[in-house]
Design an enzyme around this catalytic site. Structure first.
Site, PDB file in Angstrom:
ATOM      1  N   HIS A  97     -19.907  27.433  37.259  1.00  0.00           N
ATOM      2  CA  HIS A  97     -20.881  27.145  36.200  1.00  0.00           C
ATOM      3  C   HIS A  97     -22.168  26.633  36.850  1.00  0.00           C
ATOM      4  CE1 HIS A  97     -22.831  25.381  32.752  1.00  0.00           C
ATOM      5  NE2 HIS A  97     -22.053  26.139  32.003  1.00  0.00           N
ATOM      6  N   GLU A  99     -24.005  24.291  36.164  1.00  0.00           N
ATOM      7  CA  GLU A  99     -24.049  22.823  36.333  1.00  0.00           C
ATOM      8  C   GLU A  99     -23.275  22.406  37.583  1.00  0.00           C
ATOM      9  OE1 GLU A  99     -22.644  22.116  32.366  1.00  0.00           O
ATOM     10  OE2 GLU A  99     -24.546  22.894  31.596  1.00  0.00           O
ATOM     11  N   GLY A 235     -21.210  26.443  24.826  1.00  0.00           N
ATOM     12  CA  GLY A 235     -21.247  25.007  25.078  1.00  0.00           C
ATOM     13  C   GLY A 235     -21.364  24.240  23.778  1.00  0.00           C
TER      14      GLY A 235
HETATM   15  P1  13P Z   1     -24.849  26.014  25.453  1.00  0.00           P
HETATM   16  O1  13P Z   1     -24.052  26.928  24.557  1.00  0.00           O
HETATM   17  O2  13P Z   1     -24.813  24.590  25.006  1.00  0.00           O
HETATM   18  O3  13P Z   1     -26.216  26.545  25.705  1.00  0.00           O
HETATM   19  O4  13P Z   1     -24.095  26.025  26.872  1.00  0.00           O
HETATM   20  C1  13P Z   1     -23.785  27.229  27.448  1.00  0.00           C
HETATM   21  C2  13P Z   1     -22.885  26.987  28.582  1.00  0.00           C
HETATM   22  O5  13P Z   1     -23.288  26.431  29.603  1.00  0.00           O
HETATM   23  C3  13P Z   1     -21.474  27.403  28.448  1.00  0.00           C
HETATM   24  O6  13P Z   1     -20.817  27.333  29.666  1.00  0.00           O
END
Ligand code: 13P
Length: 252
Positions: A97, A99, A235
């Site tokens: 991911h 992040e 997310g």
């Molecule tokens: P959002 O749906 O909050 O934009 O996040 C997407 C995400 O990173 C899913 O892994």
């Protein structure tokens, strides 16, 4: 038809009680997924066993970890291994991911190792790729994402590749409310499939490629309708039962 997947990525959100309540609300909804559709819940580590047992009787619902370590076992304080995940019956793991890449320094080579270890324990990696805004603005997103695939996946055999789910998540669309347009999503998904088919042939048509980045109840249907979009990795909207239920119902 390729497997269509609505995947929830809860990230580092919800208390245990809130997590239980969210799962209960989803289980109580009448969603009736078709045979080629499934829902995956990527929950924080402390909730894996609870989620697994709550969803035990729900057909087509699976639980995922959000990460795992590259090594089998040993002195790696704070890490969680694929073997541990397998031992509690977890069948999916989100890997790479953005992040994790940005805040925890995970690069393509390390992700290749994580993919290998997951596959060796029969855990399906949900491999995330996607470009930052600067790359999108420079118009070089296709080669950027191709490189991510090359460095993390191309060592796999075609049989191994078949076991992978890919999630395309443009970083500029994550948590920003700025969803990629259906044209942008379809274009990249078709590109990824074409790149994979150059390397692996027909197998590329069997790989589910999910879109992630501000998927919401009101745009999921349109995004999932794109021919090369096989569902979403969600997310924020996956934390709200009514929204995620709507997203699950938007699978084609
Ligand atoms: P959002 O749906 O909050 O934009 O996040 C997407 C995400 O990173 C899913 O892994």
């Amino acid at each position: 038809m390729r497997k269509q997947i609505a995947a929830a990525n809860w990230k580092m959100n919800l208390t245990y009680q809130q997590a239980e309540e969210l799962i209960d609300q989803i289980l109580n909804a009448d969603i009736s997924l078709k045979a080629h559709q499934s829902a995956v819940f990527a929950v924080p580590f402390p909730y894996l066993i609870m989620a697994k047992s709550e969803l035990a009787d729900a057909k087509s619902y699976f639980v995922a970890a959000q990460n795992c370590y590259t090594k089998r076992s040993g002195a790696f304080t704070g890490e969680v291994s694929a073997e541990m995940l397998q031992s509690i019956g977890i069948s999916y793991c989100v890997l790479g991911h953005s992040e994790r890449r940005e805040y925890f320094g995970e690069g393509n080579a390390m992700l290749a190792e994580k993919i290998n270890i997951c596959l060796s324990y029969n855990i399906t990696p949900i491999f995330c790729c996607g470009e930052p805004l600067t790359i999108r603005e420079a118009g070089t997103q296709n080669s950027y994402v191709e490189q991510q695939l090359k460095e993390s996946l191309y060592h796999l055999s075609a049989d191994q590749l078949k076991k992978i789910v890919i999630a395309y998540e443009p970083i500029w669309a994550i948590g920003t409310g700025k969803t990629a347009t259906t044209e942008q999503a379809q274009e990249m998904h078709a590109h990824l499939r074409q790149v994979l088919s150059k390397q692996y042939g027909d197998v590329a048509n069997e790989i589910s490629i999910l879109y992630g980045g501000s998927v919401k109840a009101n745009n999921a249907k349109e995004l999932f309708a794109c021919p090369d979009v096989d569902g979403g990795l969600v997310g924020g909207a996956s934390l709200i039962a009514a929204d995620f239920i709507q997203i699950m119902r938007s699978l084609k």
